[in-house]
Design a protein around this motif. Structure first.
Motif, PDB file in Angstrom:
ATOM      1  N   GLN A  75      92.517 -52.341  25.605  1.00 20.21           N
ATOM      2  CA  GLN A  75      91.938 -51.001  25.505  1.00 20.21           C
ATOM      3  C   GLN A  75      92.446 -50.277  24.263  1.00 20.21           C
ATOM      4  O   GLN A  75      91.697 -49.540  23.609  1.00 20.21           O
ATOM      5  N   ALA A  76      93.721 -50.503  23.924  1.00 19.37           N
ATOM      6  CA  ALA A  76      94.291 -49.879  22.728  1.00 19.37           C
ATOM      7  C   ALA A  76      93.612 -50.405  21.467  1.00 19.37           C
ATOM      8  O   ALA A  76      93.295 -49.646  20.546  1.00 19.37           O
ATOM      9  N   VAL A  77      93.381 -51.699  21.423  1.00 14.28           N
ATOM     10  CA  VAL A  77      92.702 -52.310  20.275  1.00 14.28           C
ATOM     11  C   VAL A  77      91.265 -51.806  20.168  1.00 14.28           C
ATOM     12  O   VAL A  77      90.771 -51.519  19.071  1.00 14.28           O
ATOM     13  N   SER A  78      90.596 -51.678  21.314  1.00 14.61           N
ATOM     14  CA  SER A  78      89.228 -51.169  21.325  1.00 14.61           C
ATOM     15  C   SER A  78      89.184 -49.765  20.740  1.00 14.61           C
ATOM     16  O   SER A  78      88.298 -49.438  19.942  1.00 14.61           O
ATOM     17  N   TRP A  79      90.137 -48.934  21.122  1.00 17.51           N
ATOM     18  CA  TRP A  79      90.206 -47.571  20.582  1.00 17.51           C
ATOM     19  C   TRP A  79      90.489 -47.608  19.079  1.00 17.51           C
ATOM     20  O   TRP A  79      89.857 -46.902  18.292  1.00 17.51           O
ATOM     21  N   ALA A  80      91.431 -48.430  18.686  1.00 14.79           N
ATOM     22  CA  ALA A  80      91.835 -48.488  17.286  1.00 14.79           C
ATOM     23  C   ALA A  80      90.694 -48.949  16.379  1.00 14.79           C
ATOM     24  O   ALA A  80      90.551 -48.448  15.252  1.00 14.79           O
ATOM     25  N   ARG A  81      89.906 -49.885  16.849  1.00 14.82           N
ATOM     26  CA  ARG A  81      88.783 -50.386  16.030  1.00 14.82           C
ATOM     27  C   ARG A  81      87.755 -49.293  15.770  1.00 14.82           C
ATOM     28  O   ARG A  81      87.051 -49.316  14.750  1.00 14.82           O
ATOM     29  N   GLU A  82      87.660 -48.369  16.669  1.00 15.42           N
ATOM     30  CA  GLU A  82      86.679 -47.288  16.513  1.00 15.42           C
ATOM     31  C   GLU A  82      87.211 -46.109  15.706  1.00 15.42           C
ATOM     32  O   GLU A  82      86.479 -45.486  14.953  1.00 15.42           O
ATOM     33  N   TYR A  83      88.522 -45.841  15.804  1.00 11.28           N
ATOM     34  CA  TYR A  83      89.042 -44.611  15.231  1.00 11.28           C
ATOM     35  C   TYR A  83      90.045 -44.768  14.089  1.00 11.28           C
ATOM     36  O   TYR A  83      90.397 -43.813  13.436  1.00 11.28           O
ATOM     37  N   ILE A  84      90.538 -45.977  13.864  1.00  7.84           N
ATOM     38  CA  ILE A  84      91.496 -46.156  12.763  1.00  7.84           C
ATOM     39  C   ILE A  84      90.861 -46.962  11.642  1.00  7.84           C
ATOM     40  O   ILE A  84      90.298 -48.014  11.897  1.00  7.84           O
TER      41      ILE A  84
END
Length: 212
Positions: free
Chosen positions: A203-212
């Motif tokens: 879930q952290a990676v999914s968030w990071a791919r979208e926002y970082i």
């Protein structure tokens, strides 16, 4: 050197359309070409020319709209779309349906407005109603705020570790890469998960791919 500009009028092959082509040529001083079928767009594109599509939405039906989209989307270089004869309540929807859209003219627009707006689009500007621009900017600001807020709460070290996680690195590998102890990495990840309100690395990676 300024690029040459070419305008395609997408409308029915009629006396009215021919008259509009003549009017546009006279007022805009550019090449204007009437296109009545999607197949007519299967021509070679000149990289030194800016292309503009002035599409009459009263002519483009739902039955062949996808065909127009398919042909126009091939013209991804130096291309803008201007829609006219539109319904006011559909303006926001049209921006989503026509990604290359740079201007929208409602059915009530007169010839003076049309020419003024087209010239603005030719100059690299946009021509939408004030209400639509306000709505789009409000949506963008909300989205950017939501994206920035959790990212801003992460420390530079936490961002660095999260980027390592995105590569698939284990805690031990991250520790070696960043010269940290494995315990420190676990502590940072715990804080990242808590701040982002996620439960695991996926879930952290999914968030990071979208926002970082």
């Amino acid at each position: 050197m300024n690029k040459k500009q070419h305008l395609f009028l997408i409308s029915e092959d009629s006396i009215e359309s021919s008259a509009l082509v003549h009017f546009l040529k006279l007022k805009l001083a550019v090449d204007v070409e009437l296109i009545s079928t999607p197949e007519q767009l299967s021509i070679t594109q000149d990289v030194d020319t800016e292309y503009f599509f002035l599409a009459n939405l009263q002519y483009i039906s739902r039955a062949n709209e996808q065909d127009w989209h398919h042909e126009i989307n091939q013209w991804t270089i130096n291309t803008s779309i201007i829609l006219f004869n539109t319904d006011p309540e559909l303006e926001t929807h049209l921006l989503q349906a026509w990604p290359l859209c740079a201007g929208i003219f409602q059915k009530s627009a007169d010839q003076e407005q049309l020419i003024k707006g087209i010239k603005c689009v030719f100059a690299g500007e946009y021509w939408f109603s004030r209400s639509t621009m306000t709505s789009q900017l409000a949506t963008l600001r909300t989205r950017l705020h939501r994206q920035y807020q959790p990212y801003a709460k992460l420390t530079s070290r936490e961002v660095e570790i999260l980027k390592q996680v995105m590569t698939g690195a284990s805690n031990m590998q991250i520790a070696d890469n960043l010269f940290l102890s494995e315990h420190t990495v676990k502590s940072h990840l715990y804080n990242v998960f808590k701040k982002l309100k996620v439960k695991n690395r996926l879930q952290a990676v999914s968030w990071a791919r979208e926002y970082i």
